[in-house]
Each structure stands twice: as structure tokens, then as C-alpha cells.
Design a protein around this motif. Structure first.
Motif, mmCIF file in Angstrom:
data_model
loop_
_atom_site.group_PDB
_atom_site.id
_atom_site.type_symbol
_atom_site.label_atom_id
_atom_site.label_comp_id
_atom_site.label_asym_id
_atom_site.label_seq_id
_atom_site.Cartn_x
_atom_site.Cartn_y
_atom_site.Cartn_z
ATOM 1 N N LYS A 46 3.765 -18.155 48.972
ATOM 2 C CA LYS A 46 3.227 -16.855 48.690
ATOM 3 C C LYS A 46 1.885 -16.662 49.498
ATOM 4 O O LYS A 46 1.529 -15.515 49.784
ATOM 5 C CB LYS A 46 2.965 -16.419 47.362
ATOM 6 N N SER A 79 -2.566 -13.379 50.363
ATOM 7 C CA SER A 79 -1.117 -13.177 50.514
ATOM 8 C C SER A 79 -0.561 -12.808 51.695
ATOM 9 O O SER A 79 -1.148 -12.264 52.484
ATOM 10 C CB SER A 79 -0.670 -12.152 49.593
ATOM 11 N N LYS A 80 0.769 -13.526 51.823
ATOM 12 C CA LYS A 80 1.467 -13.418 53.054
ATOM 13 C C LYS A 80 2.218 -11.855 53.324
ATOM 14 O O LYS A 80 2.431 -11.397 54.320
ATOM 15 C CB LYS A 80 2.584 -14.177 53.293
ATOM 16 N N ASP A 81 2.329 -11.290 51.945
ATOM 17 C CA ASP A 81 2.862 -10.023 51.903
ATOM 18 C C ASP A 81 1.805 -9.046 51.436
ATOM 19 O O ASP A 81 0.773 -9.268 50.997
ATOM 20 C CB ASP A 81 3.925 -10.070 50.916
ATOM 21 N N TYR A 83 1.363 -5.487 49.408
ATOM 22 C CA TYR A 83 2.019 -4.568 48.048
ATOM 23 C C TYR A 83 1.640 -3.445 48.031
ATOM 24 O O TYR A 83 0.315 -3.137 47.943
ATOM 25 C CB TYR A 83 1.669 -5.564 46.966
ATOM 26 N N SER A 204 -3.259 -6.232 49.853
ATOM 27 C CA SER A 204 -3.167 -7.693 49.917
ATOM 28 C C SER A 204 -3.804 -8.433 48.691
ATOM 29 O O SER A 204 -4.769 -7.705 48.001
ATOM 30 C CB SER A 204 -3.559 -8.448 51.242
ATOM 31 N N LEU A 244 6.925 -4.175 48.450
ATOM 32 C CA LEU A 244 6.586 -4.643 49.683
ATOM 33 C C LEU A 244 6.156 -3.681 50.689
ATOM 34 O O LEU A 244 7.088 -2.872 50.988
ATOM 35 C CB LEU A 244 7.369 -5.673 50.091
ATOM 36 N N PRO A 246 5.425 -3.732 54.873
ATOM 37 C CA PRO A 246 5.231 -4.689 56.265
ATOM 38 C C PRO A 246 3.882 -4.686 56.699
ATOM 39 O O PRO A 246 3.059 -3.576 56.586
ATOM 40 C CB PRO A 246 5.951 -4.176 57.231
ATOM 41 N N LYS A 247 3.135 -5.777 56.760
ATOM 42 C CA LYS A 247 1.672 -5.977 57.267
ATOM 43 C C LYS A 247 1.698 -5.121 58.640
ATOM 44 O O LYS A 247 0.644 -4.589 59.008
ATOM 45 C CB LYS A 247 1.321 -7.403 57.516
ATOM 46 N N SER A 250 0.946 -1.776 57.263
ATOM 47 C CA SER A 250 0.416 -1.458 55.931
ATOM 48 C C SER A 250 -0.437 -0.543 55.552
ATOM 49 O O SER A 250 -1.054 -0.216 54.430
ATOM 50 C CB SER A 250 -0.365 -2.804 55.733
ATOM 51 N N CYS A 256 8.210 1.159 52.036
ATOM 52 C CA CYS A 256 8.120 0.095 51.007
ATOM 53 C C CYS A 256 9.420 -0.304 50.310
ATOM 54 O O CYS A 256 10.165 0.663 50.075
ATOM 55 C CB CYS A 256 7.171 0.673 49.870
ATOM 56 N N SER A 259 10.800 -6.194 45.683
ATOM 57 C CA SER A 259 11.110 -7.465 46.070
ATOM 58 C C SER A 259 12.375 -7.762 45.727
ATOM 59 O O SER A 259 12.899 -7.287 44.454
ATOM 60 C CB SER A 259 10.115 -8.368 44.949
#
Length: 312
Positions: A46, A79-81, A83, A204, A244, A246-247, A250, A256, A259
Motif C-alpha cells: 500500500k 500511499s501508492k493510491d 483516495y 494521499s 480510488l 488515479p494519481k 488526482s 473515482c 476498491s
């Protein structure tokens, strides 16, 4: 009779005085175990390194991580994602010893994307000048309201250096809830009074440990003493479920997706997450009555006019 009474009083003084000197110990009420609705994930799945890579140690095959502050640097994970609403939780064990000026932050932010109009939801654990004592601070910023932070501070009802404790945030369109070991300590309800400060954009998740000597302990009175370094915090049991974004996109709240694991539990739209349960309300009142020692709503020296959400 007098001799027996004297011995009783002496025994009571010896046994009871150390306990009384720490103040009353309040047993937390039973609450709904919100964290048990979500599966923990490895830190490496994560999160990724934010800074201070040499001060980050991955443990237990990626399930846990140690982040360290020493003379060379602090350290942190991100975080890699990204939100837009959800449930975010970590089990954290704090550094032992003299930790004045040290801050462990577990928070959400989008300052990298919105530097002048950012949002935040903050847990900040502040090292204290007294040995083995930490203070919990919560805060929110919405739409760049950095000059008008909404801090509240609590004394913990446990020693956070001895074992792991869970720190959790629930964020949706209805409210933001801060929880410690599943006990709500603060609820920010989304209504007209709070709309201007309510975080509204994708964020993030971060975990950092750093030197806050200039403000963290009585306005910087007790800076970090590196004689007691390194300061090592451990975290794991990450629970991160939500909407979620996408970066690469963002800055948009339209794109959105939920998960994939949100099949039976939904912290975004589910009815179970729109209001506190009866047990959670009892826990919230307990935490705020017994353990909160500062609220911006009562800080008349800082706010000559009480902020509108305090009266809502």
C-alpha cells in the motif's frame, strides 16, 4: 488498634501513591470493532518511500515498517493510491524514552497537488518532555484553511510505546471520524457550518516521523534531544479502503472507483457509516470527557469569535 491503623495507612501510602500521582485511570467502554470489517494489507503493498529511505526498515516480509528520526533525517511513507473518501487505519507503536519535539504523523493530504488550496485530515502524536508520555492531536484543513487549523488534543489512556495501537480515520460526505483503538475521539459532521473547512478533494495517505522542535512541545520549549536518538516508530496492519482516484488525474473528483475489496462493507456510501452507533457515541463522549484537554472551540485567545461549526 492504633498500631494496626498506622500500618494500614502506611501500606496504603506506599501502594496507592504511585497510582494516584498519575491521575485516575478510566477504563474505555466497549465499542464496535470497526477495523475488523476491513482486511489488513502489507505496508509494501500500500505504501512507498516518501523520504529518508535509509531510515526506513521493512519487516515481517513487508507487513510492517520501522520509520526513524535521527540526526541525519526523519523519514516517511506515502500511499501508492489516491483516495476520495474511505477508511484508513494503521497499528502504530511509538518510540520510547525522552521524545520531546518528536512528531509521528498519520494523515491525509493533497498539498502536492493543491499547494494553495489543500485539504488535510491529521493524526499527530507529539512527544512530551515527560518520559514515556505522548499527546494525541487531531486536526483538519479544508480548501486551504491552513491559517485556521482546528486542533484538539488528548491524553492517551495507555502507554503507546509498549505495544501497537490502532489509529483510524473515516472520511465520507457525511462526517470525518477519528478513532483510537476503535473508540471515536472526534467527529466532524459535514453540514453548512463546517462546509468551508471540510476536506473535499482526493488525498494521499502519509506516515512520517520528524523533528518539530520549533512548535510541538509547549511552543518549542523542549526541542528534540538527539542524545536519545534514534527515535523509531513501527507501523503495520494497514487498512485502506475507499474511492480510488488515479494519481495521473488526482485533481479531479469525478474519476473515482471503489476498491475491489469493498464487496460487503462500504465506508463511502453504506448506511452503517453515515452516523455513529450508540456504542460509538458513548465512546466518543467518554474520550472527550475524560481525556480531551484542548479544543480550538474553547480557545478564546485564538478565536475572538467562536468558529461557526463549534455552535452547530
Amino acid at each position: 488498634m492504633t498500631s494496626l491503623l498506622q500500618r494500614f495507612l502506611l501500606t496504603c501510602f506506599i501502594i496507592c501513591t504511585p497510582v494516584l500521582s498519575r491521575g485516575p485511570v478510566y477504563k474505555p467502554p466497549a465499542v464496535d470493532r470497526l477495523t475488523e470489517r476491513f482486511h489488513p494489507a502489507p505496508v509494501t503493498q500500500k505504501m512507498s518511500t516518501l523520504y529518508g529511505g535509509s531510515n526506513i526498515q521493512i519487516k515481517s516480509n513487508g507487513a510492517y515498517a520501522d520509520i526513524t528520526l535521527d540526526k541525519t533525517s526523519g523519514s516517511g511513507l506515502v500511499s501508492k493510491d489516491v483516495y476520495h473518501h474511505g477508511f484508513f487505519s494503521a497499528a502504530i507503536k511509538l518510540p520510547m524514552g525522552v521524545t520531546s519535539g518528536v512528531v509521528l504523523a498519520f494523515y491525509m493530504s493533497n498539498s502536492d497537488v493543491f499547494p494553495h488550496n489543500h485539504d488535510e485530515i491529521d493524526f499527530e502524536l507529539l512527544g512530551h518532555e515527560k518520559r514515556k508520555e505522548w499527546v494525541l492531536q487531531t486536526n483538519i484543513y479544508g480548501n486551504g484553511s491552513v491559517k485556521t487549523g482546528r486542533e484538539e488534543k488528548f491524553y492517551l489512556w495507555f502507554d503507546p510505546t509498549q505495544e501497537f495501537h490502532e489509529y483510524s480515520m473515516l472520511w465520507n460526505t457525511h462526517h470525518i471520524v477519528f478513532l483510537v483503538d476503535n473508540i471515536p475521539v472526534r467527529e466532524v459532521i459535514h453540514n453548512q457550518a463546517s462546509s468551508s473547512l471540510y476536506p473535499s478533494k482526493p488525498m494521499s495517505l502519509y506516515t512520517t516521523i520528524w523533528d518539530a522542535s520549533d512548535w510541538a512541545t509547549h511552543g518549542g520549549k523542549y526541542p528534540v534531544n538527539y542524545k536519545y536518538a534514534p527515535f523509531v516508530a513501527s507501523l503495520g496492519e494497514l487498512r485502506m479502503e475507499g474511492c480510488l482516484t488515479p494519481k495521473t488525474n488526482s485533481s479531479s473528483i469525478a474519476s473515482c472507483s471503489k476498491s475491489p475489496s469493498l464487496s460487503t462493507s462500504d465506508p463511502i456510501d453504506g448506511n452503517d457509516y453515515t452516523t455513529l452507533t450508540r456504542q460509538q457515541t458513548v465512546g466518543l463522549n467518554w474520550a472527550r470527557t475524560k481525556h480531551m484537554f484542548y479544543s480550538y472551540c474553547k480557545d478564546t485567545s485564538r478565536y475572538k469569535i467562536v468558529p461557526p461549526e463549534c455552535n452547530a
